[in-house]
Design a protein around this motif. Sequence first.
Motif, PDB file in Angstrom:
ATOM      1  N   GLU A 168     -49.126  14.013  27.415  1.00  0.00           N
ATOM      2  CA  GLU A 168     -49.496  12.775  27.176  1.00  0.00           C
ATOM      3  C   GLU A 168     -49.538  12.295  25.524  1.00  0.00           C
ATOM      4  O   GLU A 168     -49.364  11.031  25.498  1.00  0.00           O
ATOM      5  CB  GLU A 168     -51.157  13.185  27.106  1.00  0.00           C
ATOM      6  CG  GLU A 168     -51.590  13.282  28.764  1.00  0.00           C
ATOM      7  CD  GLU A 168     -52.893  13.755  28.819  1.00  0.00           C
ATOM      8  OE1 GLU A 168     -53.850  13.152  29.352  1.00  0.00           O
ATOM      9  OE2 GLU A 168     -53.382  15.211  28.321  1.00  0.00           O
ATOM     10  N   LEU A 169     -49.320  13.187  24.724  1.00  0.00           N
ATOM     11  CA  LEU A 169     -48.871  12.720  23.271  1.00  0.00           C
ATOM     12  C   LEU A 169     -47.879  12.094  23.318  1.00  0.00           C
ATOM     13  O   LEU A 169     -47.561  11.079  22.713  1.00  0.00           O
ATOM     14  CB  LEU A 169     -49.072  14.069  22.271  1.00  0.00           C
ATOM     15  CG  LEU A 169     -50.491  14.501  21.908  1.00  0.00           C
ATOM     16  CD1 LEU A 169     -50.208  15.763  21.225  1.00  0.00           C
ATOM     17  CD2 LEU A 169     -51.402  13.521  21.425  1.00  0.00           C
ATOM     18  N   ALA A 170     -46.625  12.579  24.097  1.00  0.00           N
ATOM     19  CA  ALA A 170     -45.379  12.282  24.034  1.00  0.00           C
ATOM     20  C   ALA A 170     -45.286  10.711  24.677  1.00  0.00           C
ATOM     21  O   ALA A 170     -44.757   9.867  24.131  1.00  0.00           O
ATOM     22  CB  ALA A 170     -44.399  12.984  24.542  1.00  0.00           C
ATOM     23  N   MET A 177     -43.957   3.134  20.347  1.00  0.00           N
ATOM     24  CA  MET A 177     -42.609   2.494  19.930  1.00  0.00           C
ATOM     25  C   MET A 177     -42.334   1.379  20.434  1.00  0.00           C
ATOM     26  O   MET A 177     -41.967   0.367  19.626  1.00  0.00           O
ATOM     27  CB  MET A 177     -41.604   3.577  20.279  1.00  0.00           C
ATOM     28  CG  MET A 177     -41.372   4.931  19.457  1.00  0.00           C
ATOM     29  SD  MET A 177     -40.119   5.944  20.428  1.00  0.00           S
ATOM     30  CE  MET A 177     -40.889   7.534  19.601  1.00  0.00           C
ATOM     31  N   LYS A 178     -42.520   1.231  21.664  1.00  0.00           N
ATOM     32  CA  LYS A 178     -42.105   0.170  22.367  1.00  0.00           C
ATOM     33  C   LYS A 178     -42.824  -1.063  22.242  1.00  0.00           C
ATOM     34  O   LYS A 178     -42.386  -2.282  21.928  1.00  0.00           O
ATOM     35  CB  LYS A 178     -42.132   0.231  23.873  1.00  0.00           C
ATOM     36  CG  LYS A 178     -41.036   1.088  24.539  1.00  0.00           C
ATOM     37  CD  LYS A 178     -40.779   0.878  26.057  1.00  0.00           C
ATOM     38  CE  LYS A 178     -39.597   1.496  26.457  1.00  0.00           C
ATOM     39  NZ  LYS A 178     -39.291   1.470  27.984  1.00  0.00           N
ATOM     40  N   ARG A 179     -43.982  -0.960  22.017  1.00  0.00           N
ATOM     41  CA  ARG A 179     -44.918  -1.949  21.517  1.00  0.00           C
ATOM     42  C   ARG A 179     -44.567  -2.564  20.195  1.00  0.00           C
ATOM     43  O   ARG A 179     -44.922  -3.783  19.738  1.00  0.00           O
ATOM     44  CB  ARG A 179     -46.434  -1.490  21.426  1.00  0.00           C
ATOM     45  CG  ARG A 179     -46.906  -1.693  22.752  1.00  0.00           C
ATOM     46  CD  ARG A 179     -48.308  -1.130  22.915  1.00  0.00           C
ATOM     47  NE  ARG A 179     -49.360  -1.538  21.942  1.00  0.00           N
ATOM     48  CZ  ARG A 179     -50.393  -0.845  21.667  1.00  0.00           C
ATOM     49  NH1 ARG A 179     -50.942   0.421  22.133  1.00  0.00           N
ATOM     50  NH2 ARG A 179     -51.000  -1.316  20.612  1.00  0.00           N
ATOM     51  N   PRO A 185     -37.535   5.792  23.089  1.00  0.00           N
ATOM     52  CA  PRO A 185     -36.910   6.939  22.271  1.00  0.00           C
ATOM     53  C   PRO A 185     -35.411   6.894  21.909  1.00  0.00           C
ATOM     54  O   PRO A 185     -34.782   6.499  23.004  1.00  0.00           O
ATOM     55  CB  PRO A 185     -37.686   7.976  22.894  1.00  0.00           C
ATOM     56  CG  PRO A 185     -37.841   7.490  24.280  1.00  0.00           C
ATOM     57  CD  PRO A 185     -37.892   6.013  24.402  1.00  0.00           C
ATOM     58  N   SER A 186     -35.236   7.522  20.922  1.00  0.00           N
ATOM     59  CA  SER A 186     -33.713   7.708  20.533  1.00  0.00           C
ATOM     60  C   SER A 186     -33.200   8.873  21.132  1.00  0.00           C
ATOM     61  O   SER A 186     -31.987   9.271  21.154  1.00  0.00           O
ATOM     62  CB  SER A 186     -33.526   7.784  19.207  1.00  0.00           C
ATOM     63  OG  SER A 186     -34.421   8.532  18.504  1.00  0.00           O
ATOM     64  N   TYR A 219     -39.003  13.285  17.096  1.00  0.00           N
ATOM     65  CA  TYR A 219     -38.968  12.210  17.786  1.00  0.00           C
ATOM     66  C   TYR A 219     -38.154  10.948  16.985  1.00  0.00           C
ATOM     67  O   TYR A 219     -38.056  11.270  15.787  1.00  0.00           O
ATOM     68  CB  TYR A 219     -40.361  11.650  18.442  1.00  0.00           C
ATOM     69  CG  TYR A 219     -41.115  11.236  17.186  1.00  0.00           C
ATOM     70  CD1 TYR A 219     -41.950  12.235  16.559  1.00  0.00           C
ATOM     71  CD2 TYR A 219     -41.379   9.830  16.854  1.00  0.00           C
ATOM     72  CE1 TYR A 219     -42.709  11.709  15.313  1.00  0.00           C
ATOM     73  CE2 TYR A 219     -42.061   9.427  15.865  1.00  0.00           C
ATOM     74  CZ  TYR A 219     -42.707  10.424  15.042  1.00  0.00           C
ATOM     75  OH  TYR A 219     -43.628  10.177  14.072  1.00  0.00           O
ATOM     76  N   GLY A 220     -37.943  10.015  17.718  1.00  0.00           N
ATOM     77  CA  GLY A 220     -37.221   8.752  16.909  1.00  0.00           C
ATOM     78  C   GLY A 220     -37.427   7.514  17.868  1.00  0.00           C
ATOM     79  O   GLY A 220     -37.571   7.682  19.292  1.00  0.00           O
ATOM     80  N   ALA A 221     -36.877   6.484  17.275  1.00  0.00           N
ATOM     81  CA  ALA A 221     -37.032   5.261  17.920  1.00  0.00           C
ATOM     82  C   ALA A 221     -35.641   4.868  18.134  1.00  0.00           C
ATOM     83  O   ALA A 221     -34.804   4.918  17.189  1.00  0.00           O
ATOM     84  CB  ALA A 221     -37.879   4.353  17.288  1.00  0.00           C
TER      85      ALA A 221
END
Length: 359
Positions: A168-170, A177-179, A185-186, A219-221
């Motif tokens: 859920e956190l992910a 990120m998308k918003r 995600p990268s 994580y990454g964008a």
Amino acid sequence: MSDIYKKRLEKLHGKMKLMDIDAVLITKRENYMYMSGFTGTSACLFITGQRAVLLTDFRYVEQAAVQAPEYEILKYSGSNFNALNHLIECEKVEKLSFEDRHLTFAEHAEFVSRLKVSVFSPLGGAVEELRRIKDASEIELIKKAVNIADNVFTHILKFIKPGVSEIELAAEMEHFMKRQGATGPSFETIVASGKRSSMPHGIASEKKIESGDVITMDYGALYKGYCSDITRTVFLGKPDNELERIYRIVLDTQLKGVAAVKQGITGKEVDTAARNVIANAGFGDNFGHGLGHGVGLEIHEEPMLSMRGVIELKDGMVVTVEPGIYVTGLGGVRIEDMVVVNGETARVLTSAPKELIVI
Ligand SMILES: [Mn+2]
């Protein structure tokens, strides 16, 4: 914009001359994106000293013409071998260089049987070498990808509560990120809580966060083709004493790792500088991965900051610095920033806070 691609073509021409190559066939997506600006998922570039041609199919012709004005766009139907053979004939190409590190064994066999050239020569990592040093326009895009990741960190702190699952956190992180304009995600988001955090790459699971957990988020964008990569570790409720001590050692190591980054030093030397800090604190065996890696169009690219990092750092290279300590049965801590090599120092791109956070 097109000046950028002209310059990149000139640099590749220089390499082709040195390697005594008539023509290059570029098939790896990140490499054709870098050389032409085209972002679609199906294309190849045919480049000689005189011509730069982008071959693609019906789905992408319109997009290619807009994104890659430096290139002649050639539409093929079915397979691209007829179109390529036509170019090979027109340009009298005898020696064709291909991306040997990227092609599968089967694709190579097909190339050899269907392309009408007498010599195939491996291009190796010639385009990847050009990609190592980022120009100003690339740094801007990477910075934007990093900013998105920074904002995700501030945002997700509000969602970390007992009972919420790692997945859920992910999901919340990737949605946010998308918003902010990321295409996604990268890489697969890592959320590893409690004892699971001793797994350096614990992909988010259905485990629910509990009070007293340590939570590692890596994580990454992906923003306009460029990746960001960040890791932060936080605590929900009072931290375990040993993990708190480990956190301070990892943070100290991370700061010293960043301080070691400068022009002219090898990746191995930076790795060693940081590794010694962890070893001196008695956790040498608990830091089993490299200190960092290059980031750009790919999430992991040269130069590597590791025992095998022979490449010398140069201005404009973008790397991560991400030491960690992992203790099975207890948990783990990792802290990761992205930095740009900038003369005698590293310019840190990541701005999410690194001091110990207890939620
Ligand atoms: Mn990383």
